[in-house]
Motif scaffolding. Structure first.
Motif, PDB file in Angstrom:
ATOM      1  N   GLY A 759       0.821  -1.200   0.000  1.00 19.49           N
ATOM      2  CA  GLY A 759       0.000   0.000   0.000  1.00 19.49           C
ATOM      3  C   GLY A 759       0.866   1.265   0.000  1.00 19.49           C
ATOM      4  N   PHE A 760       0.212   2.400  -0.238  1.00 18.71           N
ATOM      5  CA  PHE A 760       0.947   3.667  -0.295  1.00 18.71           C
ATOM      6  C   PHE A 760       0.336   4.738   0.603  1.00 18.71           C
ATOM      7  CE2 PHE A 760       2.401   1.540  -4.073  1.00 18.71           C
ATOM      8  CZ  PHE A 760       3.724   1.922  -4.168  1.00 18.71           C
ATOM      9  N   THR A 761      -0.470   4.317   1.585  1.00 17.37           N
ATOM     10  CA  THR A 761      -1.011   5.282   2.527  1.00 17.37           C
ATOM     11  C   THR A 761       0.138   5.937   3.297  1.00 17.37           C
ATOM     12  OG1 THR A 761      -3.012   3.966   2.784  1.00 17.37           O
ATOM     13  CG2 THR A 761      -2.554   5.588   4.493  1.00 17.37           C
ATOM     14  N   GLU A 762       0.080   7.249   3.417  1.00 20.90           N
ATOM     15  CA  GLU A 762       1.179   7.969   4.068  1.00 20.90           C
ATOM     16  C   GLU A 762       1.341   7.533   5.521  1.00 20.90           C
ATOM     17  OE1 GLU A 762       2.316  12.577   5.198  1.00 20.90           O
ATOM     18  OE2 GLU A 762       1.260  12.184   3.304  1.00 20.90           O
ATOM     19  N   THR A 763       2.593   7.412   5.947  1.00 23.98           N
ATOM     20  CA  THR A 763       2.889   6.985   7.319  1.00 23.98           C
ATOM     21  C   THR A 763       3.461   8.100   8.176  1.00 23.98           C
ATOM     22  OG1 THR A 763       5.108   6.248   6.634  1.00 23.98           O
ATOM     23  CG2 THR A 763       3.319   4.607   6.601  1.00 23.98           C
ATOM     24  N   ALA A 764       4.409   8.866   7.630  1.00 24.76           N
ATOM     25  CA  ALA A 764       5.105   9.873   8.438  1.00 24.76           C
ATOM     26  C   ALA A 764       5.583  11.006   7.542  1.00 24.76           C
ATOM     27  CB  ALA A 764       6.284   9.244   9.177  1.00 24.76           C
ATOM     28  N   ALA A 765       5.882  12.135   8.159  1.00 22.09           N
ATOM     29  CA  ALA A 765       6.338  13.298   7.402  1.00 22.09           C
ATOM     30  C   ALA A 765       7.238  14.169   8.260  1.00 22.09           C
ATOM     31  CB  ALA A 765       5.144  14.113   6.895  1.00 22.09           C
ATOM     32  N   CYS A 766       8.037  14.974   7.578  1.00 27.74           N
ATOM     33  CA  CYS A 766       8.971  15.891   8.250  1.00 27.74           C
ATOM     34  C   CYS A 766       9.026  17.188   7.462  1.00 27.74           C
ATOM     35  CB  CYS A 766      10.367  15.250   8.321  1.00 27.74           C
ATOM     36  SG  CYS A 766      11.650  16.313   9.019  1.00 27.74           S
ATOM     37  N   MET A 767       9.034  18.305   8.159  1.00 25.04           N
ATOM     38  CA  MET A 767       9.148  19.635   7.542  1.00 25.04           C
ATOM     39  C   MET A 767       9.930  20.535   8.487  1.00 25.04           C
ATOM     40  SD  MET A 767       6.137  22.282   6.259  1.00 25.04           S
ATOM     41  CE  MET A 767       5.646  21.406   4.791  1.00 25.04           C
ATOM     42  N   PRO A 768      10.854  21.352   7.931  1.00 20.73           N
ATOM     43  CA  PRO A 768      11.237  21.452   6.522  1.00 20.73           C
ATOM     44  C   PRO A 768      12.030  20.237   6.060  1.00 20.73           C
ATOM     45  CG  PRO A 768      12.641  22.866   7.851  1.00 20.73           C
ATOM     46  CD  PRO A 768      11.583  22.328   8.780  1.00 20.73           C
ATOM     47  N   THR A 769      12.248  20.156   4.768  1.00 22.75           N
ATOM     48  CA  THR A 769      12.922  19.004   4.204  1.00 22.75           C
ATOM     49  C   THR A 769      14.334  18.838   4.757  1.00 22.75           C
ATOM     50  OG1 THR A 769      13.712  18.001   2.158  1.00 22.75           O
ATOM     51  CG2 THR A 769      13.711  20.398   2.247  1.00 22.75           C
ATOM     52  N   GLY A 770      14.767  17.587   4.804  1.00 22.49           N
ATOM     53  CA  GLY A 770      16.150  17.304   5.183  1.00 22.49           C
ATOM     54  C   GLY A 770      17.061  17.176   3.986  1.00 22.49           C
ATOM     55  N   LEU A 771      16.539  17.429   2.781  1.00 22.17           N
ATOM     56  CA  LEU A 771      17.356  17.346   1.578  1.00 22.17           C
ATOM     57  C   LEU A 771      18.440  18.417   1.572  1.00 22.17           C
ATOM     58  CD1 LEU A 771      14.583  16.821  -1.147  1.00 22.17           C
ATOM     59  CD2 LEU A 771      16.134  15.083  -0.208  1.00 22.17           C
ATOM     60  N   ALA A 772      19.530  18.126   0.883  1.00 23.02           N
ATOM     61  CA  ALA A 772      20.566  19.133   0.666  1.00 23.02           C
ATOM     62  C   ALA A 772      19.970  20.271  -0.161  1.00 23.02           C
ATOM     63  CB  ALA A 772      21.753  18.511  -0.061  1.00 23.02           C
ATOM     64  N   TYR A 821      -2.165  17.686   6.875  1.00 17.96           N
ATOM     65  CA  TYR A 821      -1.590  18.618   7.850  1.00 17.96           C
ATOM     66  C   TYR A 821      -0.843  19.771   7.200  1.00 17.96           C
ATOM     67  CZ  TYR A 821       1.979  15.586   6.128  1.00 17.96           C
ATOM     68  OH  TYR A 821       2.769  14.877   5.264  1.00 17.96           O
ATOM     69  N   LEU A 822      -0.712  19.791   5.861  1.00 22.02           N
ATOM     70  CA  LEU A 822       0.278  20.661   5.220  1.00 22.02           C
ATOM     71  C   LEU A 822       0.016  22.148   5.459  1.00 22.02           C
ATOM     72  CD1 LEU A 822       0.847  18.664   1.937  1.00 22.02           C
ATOM     73  CD2 LEU A 822       2.571  19.197   3.690  1.00 22.02           C
ATOM     74  N   ARG A 823      -1.228  22.575   5.311  1.00 26.07           N
ATOM     75  CA  ARG A 823      -1.513  24.006   5.538  1.00 26.07           C
ATOM     76  C   ARG A 823      -1.156  24.407   6.961  1.00 26.07           C
ATOM     77  NH1 ARG A 823      -5.495  26.974   8.975  1.00 26.07           N
ATOM     78  NH2 ARG A 823      -5.499  29.070   8.100  1.00 26.07           N
ATOM     79  N   ASP A 824      -1.509  23.569   7.930  1.00 25.49           N
ATOM     80  CA  ASP A 824      -1.246  23.858   9.337  1.00 25.49           C
ATOM     81  C   ASP A 824       0.250  23.915   9.620  1.00 25.49           C
ATOM     82  OD1 ASP A 824      -1.958  24.065  12.210  1.00 25.49           O
ATOM     83  OD2 ASP A 824      -1.049  22.079  12.306  1.00 25.49           O
ATOM     84  N   TRP A 825       1.003  22.966   9.099  1.00 27.66           N
ATOM     85  CA  TRP A 825       2.447  22.933   9.355  1.00 27.66           C
ATOM     86  C   TRP A 825       3.156  24.136   8.737  1.00 27.66           C
ATOM     87  CZ3 TRP A 825       5.137  17.490   9.111  1.00 27.66           C
ATOM     88  CH2 TRP A 825       4.549  16.643  10.051  1.00 27.66           C
ATOM     89  N   ILE A 826       2.793  24.464   7.513  1.00 28.14           N
ATOM     90  CA  ILE A 826       3.439  25.603   6.843  1.00 28.14           C
ATOM     91  C   ILE A 826       3.131  26.899   7.573  1.00 28.14           C
ATOM     92  CG2 ILE A 826       3.435  26.968   4.702  1.00 28.14           C
ATOM     93  CD1 ILE A 826       3.018  24.250   3.224  1.00 28.14           C
ATOM     94  N   LEU A 827       1.900  27.038   8.047  1.00 30.15           N
ATOM     95  CA  LEU A 827       1.536  28.224   8.821  1.00 30.15           C
ATOM     96  C   LEU A 827       2.321  28.272  10.126  1.00 30.15           C
ATOM     97  CD1 LEU A 827      -0.321  30.690   9.134  1.00 30.15           C
ATOM     98  CD2 LEU A 827      -2.030  29.170  10.131  1.00 30.15           C
ATOM     99  N   GLU A 828       2.466  27.143  10.784  1.00 37.07           N
ATOM    100  CA  GLU A 828       3.171  27.082  12.055  1.00 37.07           C
ATOM    101  C   GLU A 828       4.663  27.362  11.894  1.00 37.07           C
ATOM    102  OE1 GLU A 828       4.179  26.305  16.098  1.00 37.07           O
ATOM    103  OE2 GLU A 828       2.294  26.826  15.114  1.00 37.07           O
ATOM    104  N   LEU A 829       5.291  26.779  10.890  1.00 37.54           N
ATOM    105  CA  LEU A 829       6.742  26.878  10.740  1.00 37.54           C
ATOM    106  C   LEU A 829       7.183  28.137  10.011  1.00 37.54           C
ATOM    107  CD1 LEU A 829       7.632  23.174   9.836  1.00 37.54           C
ATOM    108  CD2 LEU A 829       8.060  24.350  12.003  1.00 37.54           C
TER     109      LEU A 829
END
Length: 950
Positions: A759-772, A821-829
């Motif tokens: 399956g591909f149901t989302e499990t976890a997320a992190c913001m901001p990205t840890g990418l270079a 959660y994306l709108r809430d997280w972006i507003l918070e961070l």
């Protein structure tokens, strides 16, 4: 040595000095500005006159003075001279554009002006004269006025500035006036700032509170828990905010009924104060005046603590100068803090340090320390603004013998806590004031400067707040940032001191522009979209709703409710025409129309087309809505320009029959991913390894998910066609974009954890990205190119991608604001509200967004599923428990579903996240919380899902 100093531009002034009056015509005084101050070669024949608002001789001289001061500041910063464009007036779009207006000294506000030129090019305006501004009554808002800008210096990236006339005048969406110390046109500026319809960051009323040393010391000590100098205050007819307040330790208020005949009382109080334990080992005290009239310059005398008679005589002499609501202060001058120095004792008086901190009000009225700057000088005299060179805290403390990294970090943290507590206390004070007491309903303090010194208390260096100010600390920070001006002499400075302030100015401007706007919302959504109605009320939006469910809770929260079946999407074009007729029949005067609900996006675009409202073209929405069409279209988009969107597209085949499945397994490399063409929430998405699995999954989906009633809200109203696409290895990421006129205004990248295959149901997320940074930029550009390739030019879009060894690959485009959660997280961070950006675009307004939003922390979250967490969600992690933890700030809860109903095709029930100063801190907090709440377990290993975020 570190010494606490009574701050202000002058010290030890003779008692016979005349009472301070504002200098120059802005304050109603007399006198011309100094001449010959600015050696430079800039042009003098510039158009400083404002048509229709002639200035007198003195006022004109001050305008010329401030223009020359601006050129001198630009020159020292290595920036080009202002270009005069006043002969070709700017036209603009009055009432439809951000206009950040500053009236005040260029040297004080240069950091704000330059940062504004970067974050909102051409919209940061400096007015050098009150004559360049005009107040006009606001229709429908009695007692309030709009502020119009006829002439200003506009700021642009790279420090470019232009002297512009505006015809018609620009309407200010934010006003910041210099109302503090020094030469200023205070009275005219105060009148201009009073009772405006636009947000203001200062007013004379608030400035009087801010610069009243006694009031602010009492406030900081009582409300903020901030250390202040031990102080004895004699107040004459004190203001109501001081009257009857409890004294704080070390802060003694003595109310005087008169200024004469107070000798006995003064002597008794001074003697008791000089003998009090609050003074500790202090050897000197300062006697000074406190009140609005005494800002800038004041009578101040330093006396040995043992000289009771001298202190009493000075107090009595100053009492004669008092007017109502003013005070005489007797305060401690603490001995310098002795620090070990590797070079041995200094033969001279040693060094004293003054600490300046700038703290800004951010999203949610939260204070944020933006910068700390220090001044260093002789230890035997008080330090002043303007008579010491700015240094970083690390350099200043190292000069004084404190260089150990952990100790310096501890001092910085204490300064941060005290400065932010100071602004919190001021905001709490403001909240209890009426609009009249604040100088208008939109007048609020958005930043302040705090002057500190360090004292040794309990073996620990403690910052002591000397005073609050509205611009001196900001100017000091700007001077430090100027060290790295072109030509570059060293490394780039950290984030500009004014960056959070400019973000607040933009945020408040957006509110100003959108208040009262009439918007039609198509599709109300579910419980996860409840925030829309709360935010609309907060922003003053007037919403009208089109919704299929006549009993939807949102029907009671809007101005107009139109019950209309929007689920049959094969009739979208016909429905758009019918809805347009209903809108016209009801006489709705709409500024915009938008949707955040997947099912209604194409219908909304068609309706906007019918009503002549801004929106991305319906063809672009259709292209993005059908997943296989998106990929196949982009695969053909080879450019130029290069890199082309085809580099990010993934091979796929649409599936409508078993025959399509048989053909697809020979065209698409396996393993692959099968999903619904118009699906949402990863419902029905599955990894398929071979042809039999493809046929089996296709049959199951076509049997179980035939129409909207089988699983509402995931796009089955569009049918249950599927697609097979190549499975690409890599980490999954979301990119949330804001586009306007085909220009990328903002992008926010988040990381997703590994899913529970197949399956591909989302499990976890992190913001901001840890990418270079380079990888992050690749993801943003890939998402941007894919949107442009589909014709999505205006709106807020969510793009899902995978980062593979060959670069970003597109999963799908959601042509609406990111869900979950994306709108809430972006507003918070970041302090950026994607909802507000979306409604601004829908109204044809360019969203007021910072150019380079910076995260103020990290969030790491995990999804809860009913199939995995039913027991926990019914007990240890119940909705009530999670909400209580959210309210206490221990986690961040985003509820996505209302009921605990298990099913084979499920979406996440909720998102639970923890914040931290680093991804590691947030991840470890979340892991511990999930273990305690029963969310973590063998069948749902949270540590594994968070493993990508290490």
């Amino acid at each position: 040595q570190l010494s606490l100093d009574p701050s202000g531009p002058e010290w030890d002034c003779p008692l016979g000095s005349k009472d301070l009056e504002d200098e120059g015509p802005w304050g109603g005084g007399s006198g011309l500005p100094p001449t010959g101050c600015f050696p430079g070669s800039w042009r003098q024949d510039v158009g400083l006159d404002c048509k229709g608002s002639p200035e007198g001789t003195e006022a004109r001289a001050w305008t010329v003075y401030y223009y020359s001061l601006l050129q001198s500041c630009l020159q020292q910063a290595g920036l080009p001279e202002t270009q005069d464009r006043s002969q070709a007036p700017r036209t603009g779009c009055p009432g439809a554009e951000v206009t950040l207006c500053v009236l005040g000294s260029p040297s004080t506000f240069l950091p704000v002006l330059l940062e504004g030129g970067v974050q909102s090019p051409g919209n940061m305006l400096l007015c050098l004269s009150p004559a360049w501004l005009m107040k006009v009554p606001a229709p429908g808002q009695p007692g309030e006025a709009a502020l119009l800008v006829s002439k200003a210096v506009s700021f642009h990236p790279g420090g470019l500035t232009f002297l512009d006339d505006f015809v018609p005048p620009r309407r200010a969406t934010y006003f910041l006036a210099g109302l503090g110390r020094g030469p200023s046109r205070g009275r005219e500026a105060a009148e201009l700032a009073r009772d405006l319809t636009c947000p203001t960051g200062a007013s004379a009323e608030l400035a009087r509170l801010l610069e009243d040393r006694l009031l602010t010391r009492q406030l900081l000590a009582q409300q903020g828990g901030v250390a202040v100098p031990a102080t004895l205050a004699f107040t004459y007819k004190p203001p109501g905010l001081l009257r009857g307040g409890d004294s704080s330790p070390g802060l003694r208020l003595v109310e005087l009924s008169g200024k004469e005949g107070q000798e006995t009382l003064v002597k008794e109080e001074v003697e008791a104060f000089l003998r009090s334990e609050a003074l500790g080992d202090v050897l000197q005290v300062a006697v000074k005046l406190s009140g609005w009239r005494w800002r800038g310059r004041q009578a101040l005398r330093l006396h040995p603590r043992a000289e009771l008679g001298a202190v009493v005589n000075t107090v009595l002499a100053l009492l004669e100068k008092l007017e109502e609501e003013e005070s005489v202060l007797v305060e401690a001058v603490y001995p310098p803090v002795q620090l070990p120095c590797s070079d041995g004792p200094s033969p001279g008086p040693g060094l004293a340090v003054r600490i300046c901190a700038v703290v800004c009000r951010t999203q949610g009225d939260r204070p944020l320390l933006s910068k700390v700057v220090c001044g260093v000088g002789r230890g035997d005299r008080p330090l002043r603004h303007h008579n010491s060179l700015p240094r970083t805290l690390e350099v200043a403390l190292a000069q004084c013998g404190l260089g150990e990294e952990a100790q310096v970090a501890a001092v910085r943290q204490r300064i941060k806590a005290a400065a932010e507590a100071a602004l919190t206390a001021m905001l709490a004070l403001e909240a209890g004031l009426s609009a009249e007491q604040r100088g208008g309903r939109r007048a609020h303090t958005d930043f302040l400067g705090v002057d500190f010194a360090l004292t040794a208390a309990g073996g620990m260096l403690t910052p002591v707040a000397l005073e609050l100010n509205g611009g001196l600390c900001l100017e000091a920070c700007g001077a430090l940032e100027g060290l790295w001006a072109a030509p570059r002499l060293g490394p780039a400075a950290d984030e500009a001191a004014a960056a959070p302030l400019v973000e607040t100015m933009l945020r408040r401007s957006a509110r100003c522009l959108m208040e009262g706007k009439q918007l039609l919302v198509v599709g109300a959504g579910g419980v996860s979209k409840k925030f829309v109605w709360e935010a609309a009320r907060d922003y003053g939006l007037q919403l009208h709703l089109v919704e299929s469910d006549p009993n939807h809770f949102a029907s009671q929260l809007v101005q107009t409710f139109i019950h209309f079946d929007v689920t049959e999407h094969r009739r979208d074009e016909e429905n758009a025409r019918l809805l347009a007729e209903l809108v016209r029949a009801r006489g709705l005067k709409l500024d915009g129309c938008f949707s955040y609900w997947d099912d209604c996006l194409v219908l909304t675009a068609l309706l906007c087309q019918e009503l002549g409202l801004p929106c991305s073209p319906p063809a672009a929405m259709r292209l993005a809505k059908k997943k296989s069409l998106t990929q196949l279209h982009l695969l053909r988009h080879h450019g130029p320009p290069w890199p082309a969107p085809s580099l990010h597209a993934v091979p796929c085949c649409p599936l409508e029959s078993e025959a399509d499945v048989e053909r697809a397994v020979h065209q698409v490399p396996l393993p692959g991913v099968m999903k619904l063409e118009f699906g949402a929430g990863a419902v029905g998405v599955r990894l398929v390894e071979d042809a039999p699995q493809c046929h089996e999954h296709f049959s199951r989906i076509t049997r179980d998910l035939q129409g909207e009633a089988d699983h509402p809200g995931i796009g089955l109203g569009w049918g249950n066609a599927m697609l097979l696409m190549e499975f690409v290895e890599g980490t999954e990421h979301d990119v949330d974009l804001v586009l306007f006129g085909g220009r990328l205004l903002a992008a926010f990248v988040s990381d997703n954890g590994p899913t529970r295959l197949p399956g591909f149901t989302e499990t976890a997320a992190c913001m901001p990205t840890g990418l270079a940074p380079e990888q992050e930029a690749q993801m943003v550009q890939a998402a941007f190119r894919c949107c442009l390739g589909c014709g999505l030019l205006d709106g807020v879009f969510n793009v899902e991608l995978k980062l593979t060894g060959a670069g970003p690959r597109l999963i799908e485009i959601n042509p609406r604001m990111g869900g979950f959660y994306l709108r809430d997280w972006i507003l918070e961070l970041y302090g950026v509200d994607l909802l507000l950006a979306a409604v601004m675009v829908a109204c044809g307004l360019r969203p007021a967004l910072p150019t380079r939003p910076r995260a103020r922390g990290h969030l790491v979250g995990v999804m809860c599923l009913v199939s995995q967490h039913l027991q926990a969600l019914s007990s240890t992690a119940s909705r009530e428990t999670l909400q209580a933890l959210h309210d206490r700030g221990l986690l961040r809860l985003n509820l996505l579903e209302e009921a605990l109903v298990p099913g084979e095709y499920e979406e996440p029930y909720c998102s639970v996240a923890c914040a931290g100063s680093s991804p590691t801190e947030a991840r470890l907090r979340l892991l511990g919380l999930c273990q305690g709440l029963g969310i973590d377990g063998p069948s749902y290993p949270v540590a594994h899902f968070l493993s990508h975020f290490k």
